[in-house]
Every structure is written in structure tokens, then in C-alpha cells.
Design a protein around this motif. Sequence first.
Motif, PDB file in Angstrom:
ATOM      1  N   ALA A 204       0.826  -1.211   0.000  1.00  0.00           N
ATOM      2  CA  ALA A 204       0.000   0.000   0.000  1.00  0.00           C
ATOM      3  C   ALA A 204       0.856   1.256   0.000  1.00  0.00           C
ATOM      4  O   ALA A 204       0.579   2.217  -0.730  1.00  0.00           O
ATOM      5  CB  ALA A 204      -0.938  -0.005   1.209  1.00  0.00           C
ATOM      6  N   ILE A 205       1.917   1.265   0.793  1.00  0.00           N
ATOM      7  CA  ILE A 205       2.800   2.430   0.863  1.00  0.00           C
ATOM      8  C   ILE A 205       3.571   2.599  -0.438  1.00  0.00           C
ATOM      9  O   ILE A 205       3.718   3.714  -0.959  1.00  0.00           O
ATOM     10  CB  ILE A 205       3.766   2.305   2.052  1.00  0.00           C
ATOM     11  CG1 ILE A 205       2.985   2.390   3.370  1.00  0.00           C
ATOM     12  CG2 ILE A 205       4.848   3.390   2.000  1.00  0.00           C
ATOM     13  CD1 ILE A 205       3.810   2.097   4.610  1.00  0.00           C
ATOM     14  N   ALA A 206       4.050   1.483  -0.999  1.00  0.00           N
ATOM     15  CA  ALA A 206       4.813   1.559  -2.251  1.00  0.00           C
ATOM     16  C   ALA A 206       3.937   2.020  -3.408  1.00  0.00           C
ATOM     17  O   ALA A 206       4.420   2.705  -4.324  1.00  0.00           O
ATOM     18  CB  ALA A 206       5.428   0.201  -2.562  1.00  0.00           C
ATOM     19  N   GLY A 207       2.639   1.662  -3.380  1.00  0.00           N
ATOM     20  CA  GLY A 207       1.772   1.967  -4.510  1.00  0.00           C
ATOM     21  C   GLY A 207       1.044   3.294  -4.432  1.00  0.00           C
ATOM     22  O   GLY A 207       0.349   3.669  -5.381  1.00  0.00           O
ATOM     23  N   ASP A 208       1.198   4.030  -3.340  1.00  0.00           N
ATOM     24  CA  ASP A 208       0.509   5.311  -3.181  1.00  0.00           C
ATOM     25  C   ASP A 208       1.540   6.418  -3.032  1.00  0.00           C
ATOM     26  O   ASP A 208       2.227   6.507  -2.012  1.00  0.00           O
ATOM     27  CB  ASP A 208      -0.406   5.259  -1.946  1.00  0.00           C
ATOM     28  CG  ASP A 208      -1.379   6.433  -1.900  1.00  0.00           C
ATOM     29  OD1 ASP A 208      -1.023   7.517  -2.400  1.00  0.00           O
ATOM     30  OD2 ASP A 208      -2.487   6.266  -1.355  1.00  0.00           O
ATOM     31  N   SER A 209       1.636   7.283  -4.023  1.00  0.00           N
ATOM     32  CA  SER A 209       2.641   8.348  -4.013  1.00  0.00           C
ATOM     33  C   SER A 209       2.437   9.332  -2.865  1.00  0.00           C
ATOM     34  O   SER A 209       3.388   9.971  -2.405  1.00  0.00           O
ATOM     35  CB  SER A 209       2.623   9.104  -5.345  1.00  0.00           C
ATOM     36  OG  SER A 209       1.344   9.662  -5.586  1.00  0.00           O
ATOM     37  N   GLN A 210       1.196   9.461  -2.385  1.00  0.00           N
ATOM     38  CA  GLN A 210       0.929  10.369  -1.274  1.00  0.00           C
ATOM     39  C   GLN A 210       1.538   9.878   0.040  1.00  0.00           C
ATOM     40  O   GLN A 210       1.678  10.645   0.990  1.00  0.00           O
ATOM     41  CB  GLN A 210      -0.575  10.555  -1.100  1.00  0.00           C
ATOM     42  CG  GLN A 210      -1.243  11.264  -2.272  1.00  0.00           C
ATOM     43  CD  GLN A 210      -2.732  11.482  -2.020  1.00  0.00           C
ATOM     44  OE1 GLN A 210      -3.158  11.646  -0.893  1.00  0.00           O
ATOM     45  NE2 GLN A 210      -3.516  11.471  -3.085  1.00  0.00           N
ATOM     46  N   LEU A 211       1.889   8.601   0.090  1.00  0.00           N
ATOM     47  CA  LEU A 211       2.485   8.032   1.301  1.00  0.00           C
ATOM     48  C   LEU A 211       4.005   7.957   1.220  1.00  0.00           C
ATOM     49  O   LEU A 211       4.637   7.352   2.097  1.00  0.00           O
ATOM     50  CB  LEU A 211       1.913   6.630   1.564  1.00  0.00           C
ATOM     51  CG  LEU A 211       0.406   6.544   1.785  1.00  0.00           C
ATOM     52  CD1 LEU A 211       0.006   5.124   2.140  1.00  0.00           C
ATOM     53  CD2 LEU A 211      -0.061   7.510   2.866  1.00  0.00           C
ATOM     54  N   HIS A 212       4.594   8.540   0.187  1.00  0.00           N
ATOM     55  CA  HIS A 212       6.051   8.542   0.056  1.00  0.00           C
ATOM     56  C   HIS A 212       6.649   9.685   0.873  1.00  0.00           C
ATOM     57  O   HIS A 212       7.269  10.610   0.349  1.00  0.00           O
ATOM     58  CB  HIS A 212       6.460   8.625  -1.410  1.00  0.00           C
ATOM     59  CG  HIS A 212       6.062   7.420  -2.197  1.00  0.00           C
ATOM     60  ND1 HIS A 212       6.223   7.319  -3.568  1.00  0.00           N
ATOM     61  CD2 HIS A 212       5.501   6.246  -1.814  1.00  0.00           C
ATOM     62  CE1 HIS A 212       5.778   6.143  -3.978  1.00  0.00           C
ATOM     63  NE2 HIS A 212       5.335   5.472  -2.932  1.00  0.00           N
ATOM     64  N   VAL A 213       6.413   9.616   2.178  1.00  0.00           N
ATOM     65  CA  VAL A 213       6.897  10.609   3.136  1.00  0.00           C
ATOM     66  C   VAL A 213       7.612   9.860   4.255  1.00  0.00           C
ATOM     67  O   VAL A 213       7.454   8.634   4.399  1.00  0.00           O
ATOM     68  CB  VAL A 213       5.733  11.457   3.699  1.00  0.00           C
ATOM     69  CG1 VAL A 213       5.113  12.314   2.603  1.00  0.00           C
ATOM     70  CG2 VAL A 213       4.678  10.577   4.349  1.00  0.00           C
ATOM     71  N   PRO A 214       8.433  10.547   5.078  1.00  0.00           N
ATOM     72  CA  PRO A 214       9.244   9.866   6.094  1.00  0.00           C
ATOM     73  C   PRO A 214       8.460   8.927   7.007  1.00  0.00           C
ATOM     74  O   PRO A 214       8.908   7.798   7.270  1.00  0.00           O
ATOM     75  CB  PRO A 214       9.855  11.032   6.877  1.00  0.00           C
ATOM     76  CG  PRO A 214       9.968  12.130   5.889  1.00  0.00           C
ATOM     77  CD  PRO A 214       8.762  11.992   5.000  1.00  0.00           C
TER      78      PRO A 214
END
Length: 315
Positions: free
Chosen positions: A51-61
Motif C-alpha cells: 500500500a505504501i509503495a503503490g501510493d505516491s501520497q504516502l512517500h513521506v518519512p
Amino acid sequence: IRHMEKGNQSTIMEFLLLGLSSHPEHQQLLFVLFLHMYLITVLGNFLIILAIAGDSQLHVPMYFFLSNLAFVDICFTSTTVPKMLVNHIIGSKVIPFGGCLTQMYFVFVFADMDNFLLAVMAYDRFVAICHPLHYATKMTHHLCALLATGSWIIANLNALLHTLLMARLTFCTNNVIPHFFCDVSPLMKLSCSDPSLNEMVIFTEGGLVMITPFICILASYIHIASAVLRIPSMKGKWKAFSTCGSHLAVVSLFYGTIIAVYFSPSSTHSIKKDTAATVMYTVVTPMLNPFIYSLRNQDMKRALIKMVSRKRFPA
């Protein structure tokens, strides 16, 4: 059991892992229970990573460290539970001396990584809540990569130190480990040589490695609590305290059981107490982490729903 002659003394080359129970009816129940817990742990943490890898909005620290924690939890549980399940299926409890040390090494590595990542995630929340205007400049990609890499290096060096110290001990009489994996405490009890150096290093260097991140977590949450109390909205306060409470519950569970097993006097230890405590931090905590850290989080729920919807309805 095979032995190797060393001078006039025979050295044990294999150990027997007794598991969690010697009663056949209990073993069947425990096998089913731990199989389900392992599958839930792997599936839950793997979904978090996807889920984190596939959602650009979750590409945060925050989610970068959460995905690292999910990966570590999969590895942590996979170090101990599959071996226990395989032993039950094939009816053999034997583990070679080298395999025992290897298992102990990786238990140390992933326990340390859980420890460091909990501290880093607490620091990340401290910066986000207490210094929101400086968050982007403080929590840079370079710092995140440095914190993750440094954690892996320290964890491996610490595990190597304790494994080498264990390798220097001699095991010449009893080879039965009343546990479901090769843990440092039961191994030291089986040694027929003096384990005082091992115990000293655990209480000093090992204590420093575990307690320092714990102090950082406490300091971070004290500052967070102070900042949250200044929020005028009761709804905002409750939401923040609810999140912090969940995090602190996992922190308390993780550190409480580790301190009970490794940093209490050996005279106070019992087989049942140590086994129950290690089950909590090696199996139960990694299984609960996806629920506590992610499913209570609206962004993670949205990402998971989005991922599942994309799989079911590609168009």
C-alpha cells in the motif's frame, strides 16, 4: 546426539528445541494457533508495504519508516515461527549448533531494528507535531536514508558481538533447550563454561543499545503530549492522544517483555515466564503492529482500499 571431542571434553554439536509444550494435545492447538498468527503477520505487514509503495501520497518519512518496520516484523517472525512449525510437522526437534547461533543472530538483528525504528518513528512524530514548519527541512530523504542505514549497521554489529561471545562458550552436558527457538538466556544456562562475560555485555552494551532508543521515545512523547495539551479543540486532543496511546501500547509491550527477559537477574527467571515474554515480542507484537500503526490511520485505510479496488477493478 552427535558430539565432537575437544581435548578430554566432548562438545555438543546439536540442540533439542522442546517448543512451547510437551503435551500432544497442546502441541496440535499451538501449531494451528501459531500458523494462523504467522500468516496474519506476514499478510498484514506485506499489505502495508504494498500500500505504501503503490501510493505516491504516502512517500513521506513517516510511511517510509512504517514500511521498514513492516518488513522487519515479517523477518523477525520468520526467524523463529517457521522452524517451530516445521519441527512439529517432521517430528524432529534437532537444530545444529551453527543453525542455533544463526537463529540467535537474526533474532538480535530484528529485535534491535524494531527498537531503533520505534525510536525513529517517535522522533518523526515529534518533529511533525512540535516543529511542523520545519518538518520538510529537518526530515529530509538524506536523513531518513541515513537513519535507516545506521540502524541496520548498528543492529548487525550488536548481533555479531553477542553471537561471537556465545560461540566461545562450551556446551558439554545438557543439550535440551526448553524454548521454541535459540534464545541467549536458555543457551547461557546450558553452558558448562563461565558465561559471566556474556551477562556483563548484555547488561552494559546490550542495555545501552536498548535503553537509549527507549529514552528517546519517552522524550519525544513527553514533548508531543505537551504540544497536544495546547491544542484548543477537544476533538483534536482526543485524536492525537488516541494515536499516541496506540504507539505507546506497542512500545510498552515490546520493551516490557524484553526487559523482563534480558535485563532482570537470572535468579528471577523461570522457563514459563521467559517463554511467554518472548512469544509476546517475537510473535504477538509483529502481528499487532499492522493494526495499531496502520489500520487506525485514515491515510493507510485509504491506500489499502485504493490498492484492493485497483486489483479487483483494473479498468
